[in-house]
Design a protein around this motif. Structure first.
Motif, PDB file in Angstrom:
ATOM      1  N   ARG A 193      35.834  45.331  38.414  1.00 17.63           N
ATOM      2  CA  ARG A 193      36.391  45.014  39.728  1.00 17.63           C
ATOM      3  C   ARG A 193      36.401  46.223  40.665  1.00 17.63           C
ATOM      4  O   ARG A 193      36.743  46.087  41.840  1.00 17.63           O
ATOM      5  CB  ARG A 193      37.808  44.438  39.576  1.00 17.63           C
ATOM      6  N   ILE A 194      36.051  47.394  40.175  1.00 17.60           N
ATOM      7  CA  ILE A 194      35.991  48.576  41.035  1.00 17.60           C
ATOM      8  C   ILE A 194      34.935  48.354  42.115  1.00 17.60           C
ATOM      9  O   ILE A 194      33.805  47.947  41.836  1.00 17.60           O
ATOM     10  CB  ILE A 194      35.684  49.838  40.213  1.00 17.60           C
ATOM     11  N   GLY A 195      35.317  48.616  43.348  1.00 16.69           N
ATOM     12  CA  GLY A 195      34.440  48.396  44.486  1.00 16.69           C
ATOM     13  C   GLY A 195      34.672  47.079  45.194  1.00 16.69           C
ATOM     14  O   GLY A 195      34.204  46.885  46.321  1.00 16.69           O
ATOM     15  N   SER A 196      35.400  46.179  44.556  1.00 19.48           N
ATOM     16  CA  SER A 196      35.678  44.884  45.178  1.00 19.48           C
ATOM     17  C   SER A 196      36.898  44.982  46.087  1.00 19.48           C
ATOM     18  O   SER A 196      37.680  45.931  46.023  1.00 19.48           O
ATOM     19  CB  SER A 196      35.904  43.815  44.109  1.00 19.48           C
ATOM     20  N   THR A 197      37.048  43.978  46.943  1.00 19.76           N
ATOM     21  CA  THR A 197      38.205  43.905  47.828  1.00 19.76           C
ATOM     22  C   THR A 197      39.169  42.847  47.299  1.00 19.76           C
ATOM     23  O   THR A 197      38.753  41.740  46.957  1.00 19.76           O
ATOM     24  CB  THR A 197      37.782  43.550  49.256  1.00 19.76           C
ATOM     25  N   VAL A 198      40.435  43.206  47.220  1.00 23.05           N
ATOM     26  CA  VAL A 198      41.440  42.281  46.700  1.00 23.05           C
ATOM     27  C   VAL A 198      42.529  42.078  47.746  1.00 23.05           C
ATOM     28  O   VAL A 198      42.837  42.973  48.538  1.00 23.05           O
ATOM     29  CB  VAL A 198      42.067  42.802  45.389  1.00 23.05           C
ATOM     30  N   ARG A 199      43.082  40.889  47.753  1.00 25.31           N
ATOM     31  CA  ARG A 199      44.213  40.562  48.635  1.00 25.31           C
ATOM     32  C   ARG A 199      45.473  40.697  47.792  1.00 25.31           C
ATOM     33  O   ARG A 199      45.700  39.936  46.850  1.00 25.31           O
ATOM     34  CB  ARG A 199      44.053  39.144  49.184  1.00 25.31           C
ATOM     35  N   VAL A 200      46.300  41.664  48.126  1.00 19.74           N
ATOM     36  CA  VAL A 200      47.408  42.063  47.265  1.00 19.74           C
ATOM     37  C   VAL A 200      48.740  41.687  47.896  1.00 19.74           C
ATOM     38  O   VAL A 200      48.993  41.973  49.074  1.00 19.74           O
ATOM     39  CB  VAL A 200      47.365  43.585  46.998  1.00 19.74           C
ATOM     40  N   LEU A 201      49.594  41.062  47.098  1.00 15.92           N
ATOM     41  CA  LEU A 201      50.975  40.809  47.493  1.00 15.92           C
ATOM     42  C   LEU A 201      51.816  41.990  47.037  1.00 15.92           C
ATOM     43  O   LEU A 201      51.891  42.290  45.836  1.00 15.92           O
ATOM     44  CB  LEU A 201      51.492  39.523  46.846  1.00 15.92           C
ATOM     45  N   VAL A 202      52.444  42.673  47.979  1.00 13.25           N
ATOM     46  CA  VAL A 202      53.307  43.799  47.644  1.00 13.25           C
ATOM     47  C   VAL A 202      54.592  43.274  47.005  1.00 13.25           C
ATOM     48  O   VAL A 202      55.245  42.373  47.541  1.00 13.25           O
ATOM     49  CB  VAL A 202      53.651  44.617  48.908  1.00 13.25           C
TER      50      VAL A 202
END
Length: 495
Positions: free
Chosen positions: A420-429
């Motif tokens: 998953r390195i290099g990918s974009t993730v949508r993160v919930l803080v």
């Protein structure tokens, strides 16, 4: 009640137990009890136990003994056991563990305040004799809904009219619609919602259906109302929980009901992510895969209960599938959502399991690219079919297999995180305490089980409940490190 009493709820086990604890909290607060977080500050410590496997049962007993140690050294006057272990063993547990002042079953939940008051007043509660709760509802799923109101099912039953209170405290459901009282026990931006209870499957190793009962769906309107209420409490992510979410709706006349419910839940104002837990591979269908991988606001996340992949072991488990079928299912999912999160649990050391079976399981795990893997060593559970099987393996052999596959699981999930390195993730803080940094979770990471994402860069102003877009820069085990790119857009943007 003349004097205000305090109560602390200690919850063990799964997310379903957490929902049940919040129901008990709601019922108690509606009857005037004050909820406190620290058991040492409570008149009564209520321990919501887990009865799934031996390790969980031991943890439950330890928690009860720890709470009992508080008596005589502070405010605590009584310790009460509730939950799955209490329901499963009832009178037997009460006799074996006199440190617990009472053992309450599911049938006691509606009267929990009265039960605790009786115990505090020096009264005795006679614990129930356990029974097979599958027999409390009709055999036919479509006949269960009409019979359900007469059966105690945590998280389902309508609050009895005689216990409803006109002026409920702020933040206490059902002020905003849900039929079941509920009080949040934390301020996390994530909360679970019970989609159903019980299970109709007959896995030979599992005792859960006997004490949780037959499968029963909650009404869609109840699930929606509770989700709306949670959103009003600041919840941004909702996780649907039950023993088997893929069966949802079969007793309501529509086995595809989950496919229509998910978009409605995702559209609830304030909810940014909906996650579905515990899916049965044998019950997965193309339409459900489509909804889980393409619906804005629904996490492309698959918590699939594989348990094993060797056909011979699966048949003895009373389950279906094999390595190639499972890999084909994963290919179908990833063809629609290449970055979908997938987790599963597996049992090793099952009676009759051979080295060839283990090789088949290793083949599956090596090719499956799972994000999270739980491995358990088999142990007999009383009342299950497998407890009577021949071919039992010595405990040291089960332990060796558990250690071997736990190492393999750790290695494989670390490799998957690296991918998953290099990918974009949508993160919930989820937290920004300044000490451990800013911690959140991507769509492929369920609470507590699947690792976390540590956010880097411009994070000073981030707060729990915020969503951000971040680029993964490194990994450590299953955990990711990601550089914040910016605030996430509205629901509907992927990933």
């Amino acid at each position: 009640m003349p004097d205000r009493r305090t109560v602390a709820l200690v919850t063990l086990g799964c997310a379903r137990n957490e929902v049940d604890s919040e129901e008990l909290a709601g019922r108690l607060e509606a009857d005037g009890w004050e909820l406190v977080a620290d058991a040492a500050e409570a008149d009564v410590a209520v321990v919501n136990t887990c009865g799934f496997v031996e390790a969980a049962k031991k943890d439950s007993v330890d928690a009860l003994l720890e709470a009992n140690d508080l008596k005589g050294h502070g405010r605590t006057q009584a310790v009460v056991a509730v939950g799955c272990m209490a329901e499963r063993y009832g009178k037997e547990l009460a006799e074996a563990l006199p440190e617990a002042d009472a053992v309450l079953g599911f049938d006691d939940y509606a009267d929990i305040a009265e039960r605790l008051q009786t115990i505090l007043s020096g009264g005795q509660h006679v614990s129930h004799v356990p029974r097979d709760r599958r027999k409390l509802l009709p055999l036919s799923p479509v006949e269960r809904q009409t019979a359900a109101d007469a059966v105690a099912i945590p998280g389902h039953g309508e609050t009895p009219a005689e216990t409803k209170i006109a002026d409920l405290p702020d933040g206490l459901a059902p002020a905003s619609g849900p039929r079941t009282l509920r009080r949040r026990l934390d301020d996390s931006p994530v909360a679970s919602v019970k989609l159903a209870s019980g299970c109709d499957r007959r896995c030979s190793f599992c005792a859960i259906p006997a004490f949780r009962g037959s499968f029963l769906s909650r009404r869609p309107s109840d699930v929606l109302n509770e989700t709306r209420w949670l959103a009003e409490q600041g919840v941004r992510e909702v996780m649907l929980v039950s023993e088997n979410n893929t069966s949802y709706g079969k007793d309501l006349g529509d086995i595809r009901l989950l496919e229509s419910l998910l978009p409605e839940l995702a559209a609830v104002d304030g909810v940014e992510r909906v996650r579905v837990s515990y899916l049965q591979p044998a019950e997965m269908r193309p339409g459900l895969i489509d909804v889980l991988t393409s619906t804005p606001g629904v996490a492309p996340y698959f918590d699939l209960s594989f348990q094993h992949s060797a056909p011979n072991v699966l048949r003895r488990m009373r389950r279906f599938g094999d390595t190639d079928r499972f890999l084909e299912l994963l290919d179908q999912i990833r063809a629609k959502a290449p970055e979908a999160g997938v987790r599963s649990n597996f049992i090793v050391g099952f009676p009759g399991e051979t080295e060839d079976d283990l090789a088949e399981l290793e083949r599956f795990l090596t090719n499956a690219r799972l994000d999270a893997i739980g491995v358990f060593g088999y142990s007999d559970e009383e009342g299950t079919e497998a407890a009577g099987y021949d071919g039992k393996l010595p405990e040291d052999e089960v332990a060796e297999r558990l250690a071997r596959f736990s190492r393999l699981a750790e290695e494989l999930t670390s490799q998957r995180a690296e991918q998953r390195i290099g990918s974009t993730v949508r993160v919930l803080v989820e937290s920004n305490d300044g000490e451990d940094g800013v911690i959140g979770r991507g769509a492929h990471q369920a609470p507590e089980t699947d690792g976390i994402t540590i956010l880097l860069g411009d994070t000073e102003d981030l707060a729990a409940g915020d969503f951000v877009e971040a680029k993964v820069t490194a990994s450590e085990g299953v955990d990711l490190y990601a550089e914040v790119i910016g605030r996430a857009g509205a629901v509907g943007e992927r990933p």
